[in-house]
Scaffold this motif. Structure first.
Motif, PDB file in Angstrom:
ATOM      1  N   TRP A 181     -28.208 -13.779  24.133  1.00 44.38           N
ATOM      2  CA  TRP A 181     -29.583 -13.868  23.630  1.00 44.38           C
ATOM      3  C   TRP A 181     -29.617 -13.677  22.129  1.00 44.38           C
ATOM      4  O   TRP A 181     -28.937 -12.784  21.598  1.00 44.38           O
ATOM      5  CB  TRP A 181     -30.459 -12.809  24.316  1.00 44.38           C
ATOM      6  N   GLY A 182     -30.428 -14.479  21.436  1.00 44.80           N
ATOM      7  CA  GLY A 182     -30.593 -14.366  19.990  1.00 44.80           C
ATOM      8  C   GLY A 182     -31.184 -13.028  19.566  1.00 44.80           C
ATOM      9  O   GLY A 182     -30.935 -12.559  18.457  1.00 44.80           O
ATOM     10  N   GLY A 183     -31.967 -12.409  20.449  1.00 46.94           N
ATOM     11  CA  GLY A 183     -32.603 -11.143  20.114  1.00 46.94           C
ATOM     12  C   GLY A 183     -31.646  -9.973  20.058  1.00 46.94           C
ATOM     13  O   GLY A 183     -32.014  -8.885  19.615  1.00 46.94           O
ATOM     14  N   LEU A 184     -30.381 -10.186  20.493  1.00 47.83           N
ATOM     15  CA  LEU A 184     -29.386  -9.107  20.381  1.00 47.83           C
ATOM     16  C   LEU A 184     -28.909  -8.954  18.939  1.00 47.83           C
ATOM     17  O   LEU A 184     -28.607  -7.859  18.496  1.00 47.83           O
ATOM     18  CB  LEU A 184     -28.177  -9.396  21.277  1.00 47.83           C
ATOM     19  N   ARG A 185     -28.754 -10.056  18.254  1.00 53.39           N
ATOM     20  CA  ARG A 185     -28.279 -10.053  16.854  1.00 53.39           C
ATOM     21  C   ARG A 185     -26.934  -9.330  16.678  1.00 53.39           C
ATOM     22  O   ARG A 185     -26.802  -8.451  15.824  1.00 53.39           O
ATOM     23  CB  ARG A 185     -29.321  -9.448  15.885  1.00 53.39           C
ATOM     24  N   GLU A 203     -27.141  -1.728  20.806  1.00 54.10           N
ATOM     25  CA  GLU A 203     -26.838  -3.150  21.022  1.00 54.10           C
ATOM     26  C   GLU A 203     -25.358  -3.353  21.304  1.00 54.10           C
ATOM     27  O   GLU A 203     -24.971  -4.243  22.061  1.00 54.10           O
ATOM     28  CB  GLU A 203     -27.187  -3.983  19.787  1.00 54.10           C
ATOM     29  N   TYR A 254     -40.193  -9.815  25.892  1.00 51.26           N
ATOM     30  CA  TYR A 254     -39.603 -10.574  24.790  1.00 51.26           C
ATOM     31  C   TYR A 254     -38.489 -11.523  25.233  1.00 51.26           C
ATOM     32  O   TYR A 254     -38.102 -12.410  24.488  1.00 51.26           O
ATOM     33  CB  TYR A 254     -39.041  -9.611  23.731  1.00 51.26           C
ATOM     34  N   LEU A 255     -37.958 -11.311  26.442  1.00 45.51           N
ATOM     35  CA  LEU A 255     -36.768 -12.067  26.850  1.00 45.51           C
ATOM     36  C   LEU A 255     -36.988 -13.572  26.970  1.00 45.51           C
ATOM     37  O   LEU A 255     -36.055 -14.341  26.739  1.00 45.51           O
ATOM     38  CB  LEU A 255     -36.201 -11.500  28.160  1.00 45.51           C
ATOM     39  N   PRO A 256     -38.186 -14.048  27.343  1.00 44.86           N
ATOM     40  CA  PRO A 256     -38.339 -15.512  27.408  1.00 44.86           C
ATOM     41  C   PRO A 256     -38.324 -16.184  26.029  1.00 44.86           C
ATOM     42  O   PRO A 256     -38.182 -17.401  25.961  1.00 44.86           O
ATOM     43  CB  PRO A 256     -39.713 -15.685  28.084  1.00 44.86           C
ATOM     44  N   GLY A 257     -38.471 -15.455  24.966  1.00 42.29           N
ATOM     45  CA  GLY A 257     -38.441 -16.052  23.627  1.00 42.29           C
ATOM     46  C   GLY A 257     -37.022 -16.212  23.126  1.00 42.29           C
ATOM     47  O   GLY A 257     -36.072 -15.751  23.757  1.00 42.29           O
ATOM     48  N   HIS A 258     -36.881 -16.860  21.960  1.00 41.23           N
ATOM     49  CA  HIS A 258     -35.525 -17.065  21.452  1.00 41.23           C
ATOM     50  C   HIS A 258     -34.967 -15.825  20.774  1.00 41.23           C
ATOM     51  O   HIS A 258     -33.775 -15.733  20.538  1.00 41.23           O
ATOM     52  CB  HIS A 258     -35.450 -18.281  20.525  1.00 41.23           C
ATOM     53  N   GLY A 259     -35.834 -14.856  20.461  1.00 41.35           N
ATOM     54  CA  GLY A 259     -35.342 -13.571  19.959  1.00 41.35           C
ATOM     55  C   GLY A 259     -35.087 -13.503  18.463  1.00 41.35           C
ATOM     56  O   GLY A 259     -34.696 -12.455  17.958  1.00 41.35           O
ATOM     57  N   TYR A 260     -35.306 -14.607  17.746  1.00 42.12           N
ATOM     58  CA  TYR A 260     -35.089 -14.588  16.298  1.00 42.12           C
ATOM     59  C   TYR A 260     -36.378 -14.127  15.628  1.00 42.12           C
ATOM     60  O   TYR A 260     -37.417 -14.764  15.791  1.00 42.12           O
ATOM     61  CB  TYR A 260     -34.695 -15.972  15.778  1.00 42.12           C
ATOM     62  N   GLU A 261     -36.290 -13.049  14.879  1.00 48.32           N
ATOM     63  CA  GLU A 261     -37.479 -12.488  14.237  1.00 48.32           C
ATOM     64  C   GLU A 261     -37.117 -12.093  12.813  1.00 48.32           C
ATOM     65  O   GLU A 261     -37.035 -10.908  12.493  1.00 48.32           O
ATOM     66  CB  GLU A 261     -37.957 -11.246  15.005  1.00 48.32           C
ATOM     67  N   PRO A 315     -32.178  -6.742  15.570  1.00 42.93           N
ATOM     68  CA  PRO A 315     -32.270  -6.792  17.033  1.00 42.93           C
ATOM     69  C   PRO A 315     -33.658  -6.410  17.554  1.00 42.93           C
ATOM     70  O   PRO A 315     -34.298  -5.487  17.039  1.00 42.93           O
ATOM     71  CB  PRO A 315     -31.240  -5.755  17.486  1.00 42.93           C
ATOM     72  N   VAL A 316     -34.097  -7.111  18.575  1.00 40.20           N
ATOM     73  CA  VAL A 316     -35.432  -6.899  19.133  1.00 40.20           C
ATOM     74  C   VAL A 316     -35.556  -5.498  19.744  1.00 40.20           C
ATOM     75  O   VAL A 316     -36.537  -4.779  19.491  1.00 40.20           O
ATOM     76  CB  VAL A 316     -35.737  -7.994  20.188  1.00 40.20           C
ATOM     77  N   LEU A 317     -34.565  -5.099  20.541  1.00 43.59           N
ATOM     78  CA  LEU A 317     -34.673  -3.821  21.243  1.00 43.59           C
ATOM     79  C   LEU A 317     -34.803  -2.655  20.267  1.00 43.59           C
ATOM     80  O   LEU A 317     -35.661  -1.777  20.428  1.00 43.59           O
ATOM     81  CB  LEU A 317     -33.444  -3.637  22.151  1.00 43.59           C
ATOM     82  N   LEU A 359     -39.108  -4.446  26.959  1.00 44.99           N
ATOM     83  CA  LEU A 359     -38.203  -5.543  26.591  1.00 44.99           C
ATOM     84  C   LEU A 359     -38.469  -6.850  27.346  1.00 44.99           C
ATOM     85  O   LEU A 359     -38.445  -7.929  26.740  1.00 44.99           O
ATOM     86  CB  LEU A 359     -36.743  -5.098  26.765  1.00 44.99           C
ATOM     87  N   PRO A 360     -38.702  -6.792  28.684  1.00 40.07           N
ATOM     88  CA  PRO A 360     -38.849  -8.065  29.413  1.00 40.07           C
ATOM     89  C   PRO A 360     -39.901  -9.009  28.831  1.00 40.07           C
ATOM     90  O   PRO A 360     -39.767 -10.227  28.952  1.00 40.07           O
ATOM     91  CB  PRO A 360     -39.230  -7.596  30.826  1.00 40.07           C
ATOM     92  N   ARG A 362     -33.513 -19.014  26.224  1.00 38.18           N
ATOM     93  CA  ARG A 362     -34.061 -17.702  26.562  1.00 38.18           C
ATOM     94  C   ARG A 362     -32.952 -16.829  27.130  1.00 38.18           C
ATOM     95  O   ARG A 362     -31.871 -17.303  27.465  1.00 38.18           O
ATOM     96  CB  ARG A 362     -35.218 -17.841  27.548  1.00 38.18           C
ATOM     97  N   VAL A 377     -37.151  -0.080  26.807  1.00 38.47           N
ATOM     98  CA  VAL A 377     -36.533  -0.903  27.846  1.00 38.47           C
ATOM     99  C   VAL A 377     -37.602  -1.467  28.777  1.00 38.47           C
ATOM    100  O   VAL A 377     -37.511  -2.605  29.239  1.00 38.47           O
ATOM    101  CB  VAL A 377     -35.471  -0.081  28.614  1.00 38.47           C
ATOM    102  N   GLU A 378     -38.655  -0.671  28.999  1.00 37.30           N
ATOM    103  CA  GLU A 378     -39.746  -1.167  29.843  1.00 37.30           C
ATOM    104  C   GLU A 378     -40.481  -2.325  29.175  1.00 37.30           C
ATOM    105  O   GLU A 378     -41.000  -3.207  29.844  1.00 37.30           O
ATOM    106  CB  GLU A 378     -40.744  -0.037  30.149  1.00 37.30           C
ATOM    107  N   GLU A 435     -32.207 -13.139  31.915  1.00 40.57           N
ATOM    108  CA  GLU A 435     -32.992 -11.912  31.959  1.00 40.57           C
ATOM    109  C   GLU A 435     -32.430 -10.837  32.875  1.00 40.57           C
ATOM    110  O   GLU A 435     -32.383  -9.662  32.510  1.00 40.57           O
ATOM    111  CB  GLU A 435     -34.445 -12.256  32.320  1.00 40.57           C
TER     112      GLU A 435
END
Lengths: 509, 509
Positions: free
Chosen positions: B341-345, B374, A156-163, A371-373, A153-154, B136, A150-151, B139
């Motif tokens: 957010w896209g990073g949530l998926r 998530e 990554y938040l400005p990105g679109h999050g698709y990985e 998911p990013v997280l 995560l911030p 984005r 969680v620390e 946040e």
């Protein structure tokens, strides 16, 4: 693809599938017993069919060949085949030899088809759920990893999050872990997925088409069979012998059926718990090369060795290198579900870089990424994997021994070899009543997945997978409850054993 | 299923597909211009083919019928068809009438095939990425939801973590949100998925088989086309008219091709941004019922209305109720990717309860569930969705207007209608150079997804989707860079416009 729910296609092997005399002799093992040899041989063959080690519609060897391989007279084999036919476990046709089958009654038996869906439903209060082989989370380590993630995560938040390939930090952590386990790996060879099941689905999507065959061990992981069928493919089951793997039988099945893929579980095979030794890994890698069949090894349980800290290297390490790169015939899928927690739903896939690229291109056919997280959490967990797995192994070892002791006491006629790793015992019952047990289990405070879940065509009615993932007191209770369920089934006799599915639980882990 | 990377099957509609005179007249709109009528009509028809509003291999109306519908002499139509044939945009065969096609050169043009894969790769420093329409994260709200979810997580850790239907708390939250939007929904009608793409993949897995047709709008979301193709299906594109939807054309295509499913985006259609009005929703629900084709509506952008706070109710609300339940012909898929957010998926699917049960049973064909953490995060976010979307809408509205102003100034010959919602402008270029623009974009600090990504058969070379998801300064820079890329393409002339793909980016959002 399009399937009517509850009506899975059985998966008849091709019309030319056969078993030669020598491999069949190996499968039969020590089949002799007092009494006429022809009856003992017929019974042994019947058990191989019932237990799924001999798939259906396979042509048995000629009588002369089998007689020679077993050191019997041809008349004995002829009589054994005749008895097998009389009992409904074989059929002979002019010009096509003698083929294995199941009696009509057994084919219509509930275990042969999918029961009502209960996947993902809670077993209910007071019920011990033996359908899942999934341990609870290592709570301290997991919670710490989540808090740390969680620390992070911030960032990554400005990105679109698709990985769709996975976060670089996680791909590097997975590659490092492979390297530490004896398989040098670059991050470019790693694709992050939503679990090992999703990794397998992605490989099936890219590498197989409708009607294609996929070699599987028999028994095997039920959801792997499901994934093959849902992808339009046909599982080709290859029986496991009493011990280890029969690579010759795998090669023969590959020759005879022309599969597009093979799926094997070399590490604490699910459900049998066996561990493939280094020599067999070498043979499997050779088979992949010679037969030109990509082999997917499922490493979901690979970190859960209970007796030895260090096992053989991952199977791809046995593939031949080409210019410093492995030849990509052996692919690996892995998962955080058993080492850490099923609720994470992250896995990965290790393949040559060019195949990873193609899988990324195919991925929108299933989803757009992980998911990013959760990915940051897993990267954190992998950084500290050794102490977590050490604790987990110690606990599982004690639970395995508790269950083994309790079962031996409560059900002395059931047989099993405590496995060197993994999460469950694969128990050999003394009667083909696994579906019947699952059906009455609810009345005894249990939820079971019947043996036929782990096979095709209704095989494995004489087997039950019993996980030792729960706490010791649950495992002792489970043994007592299994004994009372078994008493009911045996008391109820043959009729009850035949109508037996309402309680059978789908296995998802 | 099995596909060679980079070689997507084109999707020829069935041999009997045709367009009648009246719908074609509607599609043509105001086609007249100074000069000979036959040439103007041929040019207008050619543009319909190039822009994908008239699919390939569709039979054009008889000359007499079209002449009557347009108030022309038959000779004029005959001459127009002749000119179309000469230019390679039509072919006439004895007994089969005149059918649309693309000239050989255009078919071989890069835009008609998939370019090299760049999905999920960063655009690189200094590059403005216009391939993704993905904002984005909000946040503050997201971070607060994650922190709160971490506090709730320990409750779930003792369980096995497998939740193939989704956590009850999240299913309830999604059902409540539907109810608040005008579509009463029970948690049992909701399945939690790994995104809207995954929800669509699951529906395709269960409801379609190899070779089955799926109706789609044309243009449409590229990953929906990809999912249909990867599932072994064939997209049947139905052109969008100048405004709104042509439900008659959808019905005709349904009659002519017998699709198993239709996929529509009623809310801020991707890429055109249009919003389906209530009367059309009613017609679509009626079409689903009459044609017996389940319609999947993708609601990924439904919460992103920019001009009106309240739009029409979700499309399933227009389906007829049976005994208090909607009839299940209209299914909805949704996603947290664009609202949050896209990073949530994470996404979801709304369907009748019995279909949800069958989808859960089919799910192991793709994966075993969605991550627990998530899901808790999304449940938290949905509890407070109104202020988050209000902030997001305000910001997007300003960004839309900034981009529209900057484009109008930098590229006055490009045309677009600012959409009432969603994330992008669908810009009509004044020449068929979209792939060429994407190819040179990298030299101008841009990453683009060419118009043909949004269609089949290389259509939409005259269109470019330009998202306004970035900050205002990026949007202004993007307009300037687009103008310089366009100047290069136009200066480079015809030859350069023909070889044009290396830089084309795959769209994943």
């Amino acid at each position: 693809m399009a399937r009517t729910a509850g009506m899975p296609a059985l998966s008849p092997p091709g019309p030319d599938r056969s078993v030669a005399a020598r491999p069949l002799a190996r499968l039969l093992g020590s089949w002799r017993r007092p009494g006429p040899a022809y009856a003992a041989l017929a019974d042994a063959l019947r058990l191989l069919v019932l237990d799924g080690r001999l798939p259906l519609a396979v042509r048995l060897p000629g009588e002369r060949e089998l007689a020679a391989a077993l050191g019997l007279s041809r008349t004995t084999v002829t009589a054994a085949y005749g008895r097998l036919r009389d009992q409904g476990y074989a059929v002979s046709r002019q010009g096509s030899g003698t083929r294995t089958r199941l009696p009509a009654a057994a084919e219509g038996r509930p275990g042969a088809a999918e029961p009502a869906m209960v996947l993902g439903e809670d077993a209910g209060p007071g019920v011990i759920d033996l359908a899942y082989a999934a341990p609870r989370a290592p709570e301290g380590a997991l919670y710490a990893a989540v808090a740390a993630a969680v620390e992070e995560l911030p960032r990554y938040l400005p990105g679109h999050g698709y990985e769709p390939r996975g976060l670089p930090v996680l791909r590097a952590a997975i590659a490092e872990r492979y390297t530490a386990r004896g398989l040098p790996t670059r991050p470019g060879q790693v694709l992050v997925t939503n679990g090992a099941q999703h990794a397998l689905a992605l490989l099936l999507l890219l590498l197989t088409g409708p009607g294609d065959r996929v070699l599987v061990e028999h028994p095997t992981y039920p959801n792997a069979l499901e994934a093959v069928r849902r992808a339009g493919g046909r599982p080709v089951p290859v029986g496991l012998p009493d011990e280890g793997w029969d690579v010759e039988a795998l090669e023969a099945a590959a020759r005879q059926t022309g599969p597009r893929l093979a799926y094997l579980i070399a590490d604490f095979q699910n459900p049998t718990g066996r561990l493939m030794d280094a020599a067999t890994r070498e043979q499997v890698a050779g088979l992949a090369r010679r037969a030109g069949v990509p082999v997917v090894v499922d490493e979901t349980l690979a970190e859960l060795s209970l007796d030895d800290a260090t096992g053989p290297a991952p199977v791809p390490a046995f593939g031949p290198a080409r210019g410093g790169r492995d030849d990509g015939r052996v692919l690996a899928v892995g998962s955080a579900s058993k080492v850490f927690w099923g609720g994470l739903r992250i896995g990965w896939l290790r393949a040559p870089e060019e195949l990873v690229d193609r899988l990324v291109a195919a991925r929108p056919g299933l989803d757009l990424g992980t998911p990013v997280l959760e990915q940051i959490v897993l990267a954190r967990l992998l950084a500290d994997v050794v102490p977590v797995t050490a604790t987990r192994r110690t606990r599982l070892r004690a639970q395995r021994d508790t269950l083994a002791g309790a079962l031996a006491e409560a059900l002395p006629t059931w047989r099993f070899d405590p496995p060197p790793g993994g999460l469950a015992l694969w128990v050999h019952l003394d009667a083909p009543v696994s579906s019947a047990l699952a059906a009455v289990a609810g009345r005894h405070g249990l939820r079971l997945a019947a043996g036929p879940r782990f096979g095709v065509d209704g095989a494995f009615e004489r087997f039950l997978r019993v996980p030792y993932t729960g706490p010791a007191e649950d495992l002792r209770d489970a043994a007592t409850r299994l004994a009372s369920a078994y008493a009911e089934v045996r008391g109820g006799g043959r009729r009850r054993a035949r109508r037996a599915d309402e309680g059978d639980a789908t296995v998802v882990a």
